[in-house]
Scaffold this motif. Structure first.
Motif, PDB file in Angstrom:
ATOM      1  N   LYS A 189       0.850  -1.189   0.000  1.00  0.00           N
ATOM      2  CA  LYS A 189       0.000   0.000   0.000  1.00  0.00           C
ATOM      3  C   LYS A 189       0.889   1.244   0.000  1.00  0.00           C
ATOM      4  O   LYS A 189       1.943   1.248   0.618  1.00  0.00           O
ATOM      5  CB  LYS A 189      -0.884   0.010   1.242  1.00  0.00           C
ATOM      6  CG  LYS A 189      -1.890  -1.118   1.280  1.00  0.00           C
ATOM      7  CD  LYS A 189      -2.724  -1.050   2.539  1.00  0.00           C
ATOM      8  CE  LYS A 189      -3.732  -2.194   2.557  1.00  0.00           C
ATOM      9  NZ  LYS A 189      -4.549  -2.170   3.774  1.00  0.00           N
ATOM     10  N   HIS A 245      10.321   3.220  -1.609  1.00  0.00           N
ATOM     11  CA  HIS A 245       9.034   3.584  -2.198  1.00  0.00           C
ATOM     12  C   HIS A 245       9.272   4.556  -3.348  1.00  0.00           C
ATOM     13  O   HIS A 245      10.300   5.220  -3.418  1.00  0.00           O
ATOM     14  CB  HIS A 245       8.146   4.249  -1.143  1.00  0.00           C
ATOM     15  CG  HIS A 245       7.712   3.316  -0.069  1.00  0.00           C
ATOM     16  ND1 HIS A 245       6.437   2.826   0.009  1.00  0.00           N
ATOM     17  CD2 HIS A 245       8.397   2.766   0.963  1.00  0.00           C
ATOM     18  CE1 HIS A 245       6.340   2.027   1.051  1.00  0.00           C
ATOM     19  NE2 HIS A 245       7.523   1.976   1.651  1.00  0.00           N
ATOM     20  N   LEU A 288       2.284   4.727   1.188  1.00  0.00           N
ATOM     21  CA  LEU A 288       2.364   5.328   2.516  1.00  0.00           C
ATOM     22  C   LEU A 288       2.355   6.847   2.398  1.00  0.00           C
ATOM     23  O   LEU A 288       3.013   7.404   1.509  1.00  0.00           O
ATOM     24  CB  LEU A 288       3.650   4.892   3.219  1.00  0.00           C
ATOM     25  CG  LEU A 288       3.778   3.413   3.554  1.00  0.00           C
ATOM     26  CD1 LEU A 288       5.136   3.126   4.185  1.00  0.00           C
ATOM     27  CD2 LEU A 288       2.669   2.977   4.484  1.00  0.00           C
ATOM     28  N   LYS A 296      -0.032   7.501  -5.047  1.00  0.00           N
ATOM     29  CA  LYS A 296      -0.736   7.660  -3.774  1.00  0.00           C
ATOM     30  C   LYS A 296      -1.952   6.751  -3.678  1.00  0.00           C
ATOM     31  O   LYS A 296      -2.611   6.701  -2.647  1.00  0.00           O
ATOM     32  CB  LYS A 296      -1.192   9.118  -3.599  1.00  0.00           C
ATOM     33  CG  LYS A 296      -0.084  10.143  -3.742  1.00  0.00           C
ATOM     34  CD  LYS A 296       0.963   9.997  -2.673  1.00  0.00           C
ATOM     35  CE  LYS A 296       2.038  11.052  -2.826  1.00  0.00           C
ATOM     36  NZ  LYS A 296       3.330  10.638  -2.412  1.00  0.00           N
TER      37      LYS A 296
END
Length: 119
Positions: A54, A87, A56, A63
């Motif tokens: 997911k 990320h 962050l 996003k």
């Protein structure tokens, strides 16, 4: 439950003095504090893999939806192990275009490429 009967003078392999030497050999220096806002984490990359996770808040990249996250494993100059979750990585694919490739070929190529990647 199994039991182990030892004479009082028997020592298990890896116990006692031998075990202490092993611990001393592989003992690492304590990890120093690291401020992610100001400090640089410098390490030698040993391995890399990825997983889907997911997004962050505050991290670069998409996003919404599942996102690729690179996981880098390595070691610092001081000998501390590192596992770094990166990320904001955008996977890419490089395909060399044929020599006579023109703008006319772009749309059919895009459709074909998308079909092949999604299969």
């Amino acid at each position: 439950m199994a039991t182990l009967n030892l004479a009082s003078d028997e020592i298990l392999v890896g116990e006692g003095h031998e075990q202490e030497n092993t611990f001393a050999k592989w003992n690492r220096v304590p990890v120093s504090s690291l401020n992610p806002q100001t400090d640089i984490l410098l390490f030698q990359q040993i391995e890399i893999d990825h997983y889907i996770g997911k997004p962050l808040p505050g991290m670069p990249g998409s996003k919404v939806g599942p996102v690729p996250i690179m996981r880098m494993f390595g070691v610092t100059e001081q000998g501390n192990s590192v596992c770094c979750h990166v990320h904001g990585f955008c996977p890419y694919l490089f395909i060399s275009a044929p020599s006579k490739f023109t703008n006319h070929h772009c749309k059919p190529f895009k459709v074909c490429k998308s079909f092949c990647i999604l299969i």
